[in-house]
Design an enzyme around this catalytic site. Structure first.
Site, PDB file in Angstrom:
ATOM      1  N   TYR A  26       0.797  -1.230   0.000  1.00 35.68           N
ATOM      2  CA  TYR A  26       0.000   0.000   0.000  1.00 35.68           C
ATOM      3  C   TYR A  26       0.830   1.280   0.000  1.00 35.68           C
ATOM      4  O   TYR A  26       0.260   2.376  -0.079  1.00 35.68           O
ATOM      5  CB  TYR A  26      -0.956  -0.002   1.196  1.00 35.68           C
ATOM      6  CG  TYR A  26      -1.924  -1.169   1.162  1.00 35.68           C
ATOM      7  CD1 TYR A  26      -2.871  -1.271   0.144  1.00 35.68           C
ATOM      8  CD2 TYR A  26      -1.871  -2.186   2.121  1.00 35.68           C
ATOM      9  CE1 TYR A  26      -3.741  -2.346   0.085  1.00 35.68           C
ATOM     10  CE2 TYR A  26      -2.756  -3.259   2.076  1.00 35.68           C
ATOM     11  CZ  TYR A  26      -3.681  -3.338   1.051  1.00 35.68           C
ATOM     12  OH  TYR A  26      -4.547  -4.398   0.989  1.00 35.68           O
ATOM     13  N   HIS A  83     -15.475  -6.570  -1.778  1.00 28.70           N
ATOM     14  CA  HIS A  83     -15.619  -7.959  -2.199  1.00 28.70           C
ATOM     15  C   HIS A  83     -16.740  -8.691  -1.466  1.00 28.70           C
ATOM     16  O   HIS A  83     -16.959  -9.875  -1.706  1.00 28.70           O
ATOM     17  CB  HIS A  83     -14.286  -8.699  -1.962  1.00 28.70           C
ATOM     18  CG  HIS A  83     -13.089  -7.876  -2.345  1.00 28.70           C
ATOM     19  ND1 HIS A  83     -12.873  -7.446  -3.633  1.00 28.70           N
ATOM     20  CD2 HIS A  83     -12.051  -7.370  -1.611  1.00 28.70           C
ATOM     21  CE1 HIS A  83     -11.754  -6.727  -3.675  1.00 28.70           C
ATOM     22  NE2 HIS A  83     -11.247  -6.670  -2.459  1.00 28.70           N
ATOM     23  N   HIS A 103      -8.850   1.620  -5.798  1.00 23.45           N
ATOM     24  CA  HIS A 103      -8.038   0.652  -5.074  1.00 23.45           C
ATOM     25  C   HIS A 103      -6.576   1.014  -5.247  1.00 23.45           C
ATOM     26  O   HIS A 103      -6.119   1.231  -6.380  1.00 23.45           O
ATOM     27  CB  HIS A 103      -8.299  -0.774  -5.571  1.00 23.45           C
ATOM     28  CG  HIS A 103      -9.716  -1.181  -5.357  1.00 23.45           C
ATOM     29  ND1 HIS A 103     -10.220  -1.468  -4.107  1.00 23.45           N
ATOM     30  CD2 HIS A 103     -10.752  -1.287  -6.209  1.00 23.45           C
ATOM     31  CE1 HIS A 103     -11.501  -1.744  -4.213  1.00 23.45           C
ATOM     32  NE2 HIS A 103     -11.859  -1.632  -5.477  1.00 23.45           N
ATOM     33  N   SER A 105      -3.930  -0.872  -4.488  1.00 18.89           N
ATOM     34  CA  SER A 105      -3.186  -2.001  -5.066  1.00 18.89           C
ATOM     35  C   SER A 105      -3.906  -2.519  -6.309  1.00 18.89           C
ATOM     36  O   SER A 105      -5.075  -2.205  -6.541  1.00 18.89           O
ATOM     37  CB  SER A 105      -3.069  -3.126  -4.028  1.00 18.89           C
ATOM     38  OG  SER A 105      -4.357  -3.662  -3.715  1.00 18.89           O
ATOM     39  N   ARG A 114     -10.148 -11.143  -4.416  1.00 16.02           N
ATOM     40  CA  ARG A 114     -10.144  -9.680  -4.597  1.00 16.02           C
ATOM     41  C   ARG A 114     -10.535  -9.287  -6.017  1.00 16.02           C
ATOM     42  O   ARG A 114     -10.619  -8.103  -6.339  1.00 16.02           O
ATOM     43  CB  ARG A 114      -8.762  -9.107  -4.273  1.00 16.02           C
ATOM     44  CG  ARG A 114      -8.352  -9.302  -2.831  1.00 16.02           C
ATOM     45  CD  ARG A 114      -7.040  -8.606  -2.510  1.00 16.02           C
ATOM     46  NE  ARG A 114      -6.434  -9.170  -1.321  1.00 16.02           N
ATOM     47  CZ  ARG A 114      -6.741  -8.792  -0.071  1.00 16.02           C
ATOM     48  NH1 ARG A 114      -7.599  -7.825   0.150  1.00 16.02           N
ATOM     49  NH2 ARG A 114      -6.163  -9.381   0.965  1.00 16.02           N
TER      50      ARG A 114
END
Ligand code: CA2
Length: 147
Positions: A26, A83, A103, A105, A114
């Site tokens: 992150y 999710h 998001h 990532s 994910r």
């Protein structure tokens, strides 16, 4: 009628840990850094920003409902709720504001669970895997859609 010149930034569960753990996934920026860079991008586009982070789904849903009163759009990183949460999707579609799903990532390069998002087909904008700069990109792409 013109839209209010305000956006809501929503960060979901565990994003208060940004910058403290898992920097390999992150990055090093903190939640405060994210809120600052997103507010700067909003200001550059002529919008104020209200920011919320919570680890509680209902608190996030209440904030989304409140945005209906005074915001023109929502930038949201729903974190793990992406999710799992039909309720978060229902809140976002219920208020009817355009929203950007962010998001940090690249969720598609991570675990299979994910890869599915309950928001993907109703988001006006999706920004995935661009690190925290993705929040600023989301503001630019979202505000371009707001009259
Ligand atoms: O990449 C993203 O932004 C995610 O939304 C982050 C979520 C994850 O569940 C999604 O699949 C992708 C996790 C947020 C947790 O954030 C942390 C930050 C630092 C340390 C630990 C967790």
């Amino acid at each position: 009628m013109t839209s209010p010149r305000r956006l809501l930034l929503v960060n979901g569960p565990n994003l208060n840990l940004l910058g403290m753990r898992e920097p390999g996934i992150y990055g090093a920026a903190s939640l405060a850094d994210v809120e600052r860079l997103t507010a700067d991008a909003a200001a550059a586009a002529g919008f104020e920003l209200r920011a919320i982070q919570s680890n509680h789904e209902g608190v996030l849903i209440d904030a989304i409902h409140a945005a209906r009163e005074d915001c023109a759009g929502i930038v949201i990183n729903p974190a793990g709720l992406t999710h799992t949460s039909v309720s978060l999707r229902d809140a976002l579609t219920g208020v009817g504001l355009p929203f950007a799903e962010v998001h940090i990532s690249d969720v598609y390069a991570r675990e299979e669970f994910r890869h599915h998002s309950y928001l993907h087909d109703v988001a006006a904008v999706r920004v995935i895997g661009r690190g925290v700069d993705g929040y600023a990109d989301a503001v630019r792409e979202l505000t371009a859609l707001i009259p």
